[in-house]
Design a protein around this motif. Structure first.
Motif, PDB file in Angstrom:
ATOM      1  N   MET A  74       0.827  -1.199   0.000  1.00  0.00           N
ATOM      2  CA  MET A  74       0.000   0.000   0.000  1.00  0.00           C
ATOM      3  C   MET A  74       0.868   1.259   0.000  1.00  0.00           C
ATOM      4  O   MET A  74       0.561   2.245  -0.681  1.00  0.00           O
ATOM      5  CB  MET A  74      -0.936   0.016   1.225  1.00  0.00           C
ATOM      6  N   ALA A  75       1.967   1.212   0.752  1.00  0.00           N
ATOM      7  CA  ALA A  75       2.883   2.354   0.802  1.00  0.00           C
ATOM      8  C   ALA A  75       3.446   2.661  -0.578  1.00  0.00           C
ATOM      9  O   ALA A  75       3.666   3.823  -0.931  1.00  0.00           O
ATOM     10  CB  ALA A  75       4.006   2.080   1.797  1.00  0.00           C
ATOM     11  N   ALA A  76       3.673   1.611  -1.377  1.00  0.00           N
ATOM     12  CA  ALA A  76       4.213   1.805  -2.720  1.00  0.00           C
ATOM     13  C   ALA A  76       3.208   2.495  -3.629  1.00  0.00           C
ATOM     14  O   ALA A  76       3.583   3.192  -4.578  1.00  0.00           O
ATOM     15  CB  ALA A  76       4.627   0.461  -3.316  1.00  0.00           C
ATOM     16  N   GLU A  77       1.924   2.308  -3.354  1.00  0.00           N
ATOM     17  CA  GLU A  77       0.876   2.938  -4.162  1.00  0.00           C
ATOM     18  C   GLU A  77       0.471   4.310  -3.639  1.00  0.00           C
ATOM     19  O   GLU A  77      -0.221   5.053  -4.337  1.00  0.00           O
ATOM     20  CB  GLU A  77      -0.377   2.046  -4.180  1.00  0.00           C
ATOM     21  N   ALA A  78       0.857   4.652  -2.420  1.00  0.00           N
ATOM     22  CA  ALA A  78       0.428   5.905  -1.795  1.00  0.00           C
ATOM     23  C   ALA A  78       0.951   7.109  -2.569  1.00  0.00           C
ATOM     24  O   ALA A  78       2.037   7.089  -3.140  1.00  0.00           O
ATOM     25  CB  ALA A  78       0.911   5.964  -0.349  1.00  0.00           C
ATOM     26  N   ILE A  79       0.141   8.159  -2.603  1.00  0.00           N
ATOM     27  CA  ILE A  79       0.532   9.397  -3.273  1.00  0.00           C
ATOM     28  C   ILE A  79       0.414  10.547  -2.290  1.00  0.00           C
ATOM     29  O   ILE A  79      -0.433  10.561  -1.400  1.00  0.00           O
ATOM     30  CB  ILE A  79      -0.346   9.679  -4.511  1.00  0.00           C
ATOM     31  N   LYS A  80       1.313  11.520  -2.442  1.00  0.00           N
ATOM     32  CA  LYS A  80       1.301  12.734  -1.625  1.00  0.00           C
ATOM     33  C   LYS A  80       1.556  13.917  -2.553  1.00  0.00           C
ATOM     34  O   LYS A  80       2.523  13.907  -3.307  1.00  0.00           O
ATOM     35  CB  LYS A  80       2.392  12.693  -0.551  1.00  0.00           C
ATOM     36  N   THR A  81       0.674  14.937  -2.485  1.00  0.00           N
ATOM     37  CA  THR A  81       0.900  16.151  -3.265  1.00  0.00           C
ATOM     38  C   THR A  81       0.475  17.356  -2.435  1.00  0.00           C
ATOM     39  O   THR A  81      -0.368  17.255  -1.539  1.00  0.00           O
ATOM     40  CB  THR A  81       0.100  16.171  -4.585  1.00  0.00           C
ATOM     41  N   LYS A  82       1.055  18.496  -2.751  1.00  0.00           N
ATOM     42  CA  LYS A  82       0.683  19.729  -2.063  1.00  0.00           C
ATOM     43  C   LYS A  82      -0.774  20.089  -2.341  1.00  0.00           C
ATOM     44  O   LYS A  82      -1.479  20.589  -1.460  1.00  0.00           O
ATOM     45  CB  LYS A  82       1.600  20.880  -2.516  1.00  0.00           C
ATOM     46  N   ARG A  83      -1.225  19.835  -3.549  1.00  0.00           N
ATOM     47  CA  ARG A  83      -2.612  20.168  -3.904  1.00  0.00           C
ATOM     48  C   ARG A  83      -3.595  19.382  -3.042  1.00  0.00           C
ATOM     49  O   ARG A  83      -4.606  19.927  -2.585  1.00  0.00           O
ATOM     50  CB  ARG A  83      -2.863  19.891  -5.388  1.00  0.00           C
ATOM     51  N   LEU A  84      -3.333  18.110  -2.822  1.00  0.00           N
ATOM     52  CA  LEU A  84      -4.222  17.304  -1.992  1.00  0.00           C
ATOM     53  C   LEU A  84      -4.241  17.821  -0.559  1.00  0.00           C
ATOM     54  O   LEU A  84      -5.298  17.863   0.085  1.00  0.00           O
ATOM     55  CB  LEU A  84      -3.798  15.837  -2.027  1.00  0.00           C
TER      56      LEU A  84
END
Length: 266
Positions: A91-101
């Motif tokens: 799941m960590a490999a699929e996780a996404i992080k962005t400033k917009r979110l």
């Protein structure tokens, strides 16, 4: 929190979001005393600054992404806890992080806070005071910008399947960026529907929304298939509640995908 000429340009997203969620819980019900105190403190104006905060400026000046999300086309967008990532490497490999979110999460919390301030309000004078502190024209412009971008985003970015098959390095990056953009698009749509619902709630107490939108569209002179009211018409529903021999009307965000089976009588 940092401002430039009265506009927010920097916030700590997790701190601001948690603060607004805590104040919202203390206000919903409604708790009239807390509503009055927070209204007197002009909290709705601060929330408007968060809601209207420039995404491009935040991406330049905001902190690194902090919240993790999972986006899958079938299930949609899901916020993840850090503990879950530690226990689940896949799941960590699929996780996404962005400033917009991160910023969009704060915007959702800010809209929810204003809705809590409006809960049960029937005084047109108070509703107009909240409306005047929201910078409605900026929100109307954001509603229209979101209409356009929602049609463009899925066309302007795609996953490089052939690149991935041929082993090009950009294949994995392209797939990640595609998931990031789809997640941002979904959350932005959620926020804009919440903004429209909030404006509809104000409009029920002191009508103004149709005139504001028509005035903006006439100035913008842009040819779109649907105007703002038509585009968001299915985003807001309403219910009337009889309380103390007085009818109170509540406006809520409505999902057209809901089915009768989704509801149950308590």
């Amino acid at each position: 929190i940092a401002q430039d000429k009265g506009r927010l340009v920097y916030i700590d997203p997790l701190t601001v979001e948690q603060l607004l969620l805590t104040l919202t819980e203390a206000t919903q019900g409604p708790c009239v005393g807390n509503q009055n105190d927070l209204f007197t403190a002009d909290l709705h104006e601060y929330c408007a600054n968060v809601i209207n905060m420039s995404m491009s400026e935040y991406e330049k000046k905001g902190p690194q992404p902090q919240k993790a999300f999972l986006f899958r086309e079938e299930q949609g967008l899901e916020e993840l806890e850090e503990d879950a990532l530690e226990d689940n490497p896949a799941m960590a490999a699929e996780a996404i992080k962005t400033k917009r979110l991160d910023l969009l999460g704060c915007k959702k919390a800010a809209v929810t806070m204003v809705q809590a301030l409006l809960e049960g309000v029937t005084n047109p004078k108070q509703a107009r005071a909240i409306r005047d502190g929201l910078d409605v024209q900026v929100m109307v412009r954001s509603l229209q910008d979101s209409m356009r971008s929602s049609k463009l985003d899925t066309k302007t970015i795609g996953f490089d399947f052939f690149g991935a098959l041929l082993g090009r390095d950009k294949g994995g990056q392209s797939k990640t960026r595609w998931r990031e953009r789809r997640a941002e698009e979904q959350m932005e749509r959620d926020v804009m529907e919440m903004v429209f619902t909030m404006l509809r709630a104000l409009d029920e107490v002191s009508p103004f929304l149709r005139e504001e939108i028509l005035t903006y569209e006439q100035k913008a002179q842009q040819n779109l298939e649907k105007n703002i009211l038509q585009f968001y018409s299915n985003a807001a529903g309403s219910v009337e509640i009889l309380r103390n021999n007085h009818v109170e009307k509540y406006v809520y965000r409505y999902d057209p995908a809901w089915k009768p089976s989704d509801f149950k009588v308590c």
